[in-house]
Design an enzyme around this catalytic site. Sequence first.
Site, PDB file in Angstrom:
ATOM      1  N   ARG A  80      52.951  43.353  22.822  1.00  0.00           N
ATOM      2  CA  ARG A  80      52.844  44.693  23.404  1.00  0.00           C
ATOM      3  C   ARG A  80      51.375  45.103  23.433  1.00  0.00           C
ATOM      4  NH1 ARG A  80      54.102  48.019  20.214  1.00  0.00           N
ATOM      5  NH2 ARG A  80      54.886  46.860  18.439  1.00  0.00           N
ATOM      6  N   TYR A 208      55.725  40.293  29.256  1.00  0.00           N
ATOM      7  CA  TYR A 208      56.138  40.032  27.873  1.00  0.00           C
ATOM      8  C   TYR A 208      56.921  41.163  27.236  1.00  0.00           C
ATOM      9  CZ  TYR A 208      56.042  37.329  23.633  1.00  0.00           C
ATOM     10  OH  TYR A 208      56.421  36.546  22.563  1.00  0.00           O
ATOM     11  N   LYS A 217      61.668  49.162  24.268  1.00  0.00           N
ATOM     12  CA  LYS A 217      60.774  50.172  23.698  1.00  0.00           C
ATOM     13  C   LYS A 217      60.537  51.335  24.678  1.00  0.00           C
ATOM     14  CE  LYS A 217      60.106  47.562  20.102  1.00  0.00           C
ATOM     15  NZ  LYS A 217      60.722  47.895  18.814  1.00  0.00           N
ATOM     16  N   HIS A 237      63.262  53.897  15.626  1.00  0.00           N
ATOM     17  CA  HIS A 237      62.932  52.475  15.477  1.00  0.00           C
ATOM     18  C   HIS A 237      63.582  51.978  14.185  1.00  0.00           C
ATOM     19  CE1 HIS A 237      59.474  49.283  15.308  1.00  0.00           C
ATOM     20  NE2 HIS A 237      60.534  48.812  15.919  1.00  0.00           N
ATOM     21  N   SER A 259      56.965  47.169  13.219  1.00  0.00           N
ATOM     22  CA  SER A 259      57.250  45.879  13.839  1.00  0.00           C
ATOM     23  C   SER A 259      56.945  44.722  12.883  1.00  0.00           C
ATOM     24  CB  SER A 259      56.398  45.714  15.088  1.00  0.00           C
ATOM     25  OG  SER A 259      56.574  46.823  15.923  1.00  0.00           O
ATOM     26  N   CYS A 261      58.268  43.715  10.115  1.00  0.00           N
ATOM     27  CA  CYS A 261      58.318  43.966   8.662  1.00  0.00           C
ATOM     28  C   CYS A 261      59.678  43.587   8.103  1.00  0.00           C
ATOM     29  CB  CYS A 261      58.035  45.427   8.350  1.00  0.00           C
ATOM     30  SG  CYS A 261      56.307  45.859   8.420  1.00  0.00           S
ATOM     31  N   ASP A 286      66.920  46.821  15.557  1.00  0.00           N
ATOM     32  CA  ASP A 286      65.618  47.361  15.980  1.00  0.00           C
ATOM     33  C   ASP A 286      65.647  48.852  16.333  1.00  0.00           C
ATOM     34  OD1 ASP A 286      62.841  46.904  16.503  1.00  0.00           O
ATOM     35  OD2 ASP A 286      63.248  46.898  18.645  1.00  0.00           O
ATOM     36  N   ARG A 375      59.244  34.606  20.169  1.00  0.00           N
ATOM     37  CA  ARG A 375      60.491  35.375  20.050  1.00  0.00           C
ATOM     38  C   ARG A 375      61.714  34.561  20.425  1.00  0.00           C
ATOM     39  NH1 ARG A 375      60.031  41.049  18.547  1.00  0.00           N
ATOM     40  NH2 ARG A 375      57.794  41.402  18.420  1.00  0.00           N
TER      41      ARG A 375
HETATM   42  C1  OXD Z   1      58.461  45.542  17.986  1.00  0.00           C
HETATM   43  C2  OXD Z   1      59.615  44.783  18.482  1.00  0.00           C
HETATM   44  O1  OXD Z   1      57.324  45.224  18.326  1.00  0.00           O
HETATM   45  O2  OXD Z   1      60.738  45.088  18.055  1.00  0.00           O
HETATM   46  O3  OXD Z   1      58.686  46.484  17.221  1.00  0.00           O
HETATM   47  O4  OXD Z   1      59.441  43.889  19.328  1.00  0.00           O
HETATM   48 MN    MN Z   2      60.719  46.881  16.940  1.00  0.00          MN
END
Ligand code: OXD
Ligand code: MN
Length: 590
Positions: A80, A208, A217, A237, A259, A261, A286, A375
């Site tokens: 991102r 991406y 998102k 989130h 993200s 974590c 997520d 991913r």
């Molecule tokens: C993020 C994702 O970046 O879930 O939080 O991809």
């Molecule tokens: Mn995320």
Amino acid sequence: MATAAYTMSPLPQLSRAVTDWVNSVRELTQPRAIRWCEGTEAEARELTAQLLGSGELTALNEQYFPGCQLYRSAPNDVARVEHLTYICTRSQEDAGPNNHWMDPREAHARMRELFRGCMRERTLYVIPYCMGPIDSPLSRCGVEITDSPYVVINMMIMTRAGRAALERIAREGRFVRGLHSTGELDPERRFIMHFPEELSIESFGSGYGGNALLGKKCHALRIASWQARSEGWLAEHMLIVGLQNPKGETHYVACAFPSACGKTNLAMLIPPASLPGWRVFTVGDDIAWLHPGADGRLWAINPEAGYFGVVPGTNPETNRNAYEMIRRDTLFTNVGLTADNQPWWEGLKTGAPVVDWQGRPYDPARGPAAHPNSRFTVSAKRNPSYSPHAEDARGVPISALVFGGRRREVAPLVYEARDWQHGVLVGASVASETTAAAVGQVGVTRRDPMAMQPFCGYNFGDYWQHWLNVGAGLARPPRIYHVNWFRRDAQGRFLWPGFGENLRVLSWMIDRCNGKVGASEAAIGRLPRVEDLDTRGLDVTQEALAALLAVDPTLWRKEVAEFREYLGKYGNRLPPALLQELQTTEARLH
Ligand code: OXD
Ligand code: MN
């Protein structure tokens, strides 16, 4: 739920509003062809075959990874791009200091120039989609227009896409408009623009993940957070997980972590052998949409239908469910390859890479085989721990909300907020070390309130006020917690084993919700005493446990002072109640 009248109609006849918009985009972008997505499996197979034929996808080892493919993104398009992501509200203050802002007229004008004629040699795909169970009143719909077939196959996994969504849009008459083109993948001509007042998104120049799969998102967090404020709910989130204790009672917990974590791992947690009788069910990994219910509780749905998870680190010890789940019908992006064409990533304990994520012969001197933000995209139905209630139209009732970050020091393993209002302060104070999920420096601590810094579609000051309002309206609000699985000792070693062992902390929270276990009062909130945690079979020393549950007043005074300074940015948009809570904590620390 197709009705008889709809069943036979060609898609462009279902919704005038959608068709008018598609036509206006066609005029602007000049595609060679237009294709409306029905959302059938046959269609997904056909598109995949087409991408395999053109070489954009590579089939993986059919014996060990049946139905799996590899996609390689452009090397300059791997995460991102927060610095190119804008919230375009009429007033800059509504976007707030937490967002990059552009005047909507200027943003539209710029984007129009980028989109003009951009699909000339390409097919324009129309993807109607529903975020959330197709029959849930809590779900919301959108339509993404894209010129990337890779985006289409991802969206078909990640959302309920196709005819049923378009039928719902036709009935409801409203949808979020998302226009996307990969453009030339030039980072200098890349923008992700959000127009919350118009419920629309315009994304150009990236193919991406969160930049391009607009349901995720862009819609389910940035636009939905705005929608949620005007409609009285929360778009967060957060993962959602159901925890069934040995007595058979299930509690649902929603957790907000920045993200990469460990949200996916926690959502699919495998209980350790020393805690027999527990079962864990994934609702989402997520994003959570949280709605106040008629019973005074908070009810949650997962708006997504699949997982777009970070691959590196996935192995049978860290996340057996994910490891099993991604062994078939999975789309891999930017991983390495073994000699026999299996996907390979760092942290996979078996096999060896011969090709890296860019398709070059693997050479450790050039960095990892799999990109750190590589991913998997896979249907939630492939998850062995998928909750039988994940598709419930009314959602699942939430017992506890958990915030957390990646902190070497300061934040203890867990603490409990005194009440909802204090919990909002706790959530607002989240800070975390950055990861590879976004372009930028990795490992620096940054403020990430509610893990929403990159995703809140409006001014954080207004957002915290909205959180306070939602809580004030709940007769039975969930308890609120903060966790930190990432505390380290002086030598830099992790103090807590994490993964399945995190269940011990969650089990303490559930016992707190049931009024069954104690806690000790600290300046920052309530912490378990060592004896309040179930440590049967846990391989952590008493000293480490004491360190994990310690609150150092000197470090905390510094932490709170930094947080106060950060809050200053929000000026008069800051809710007075939040400042009051901060003062209370400061007074307790002095
Ligand atoms: C993020 C994702 O970046 O879930 O939080 O991809
Ligand atoms: Mn995320």
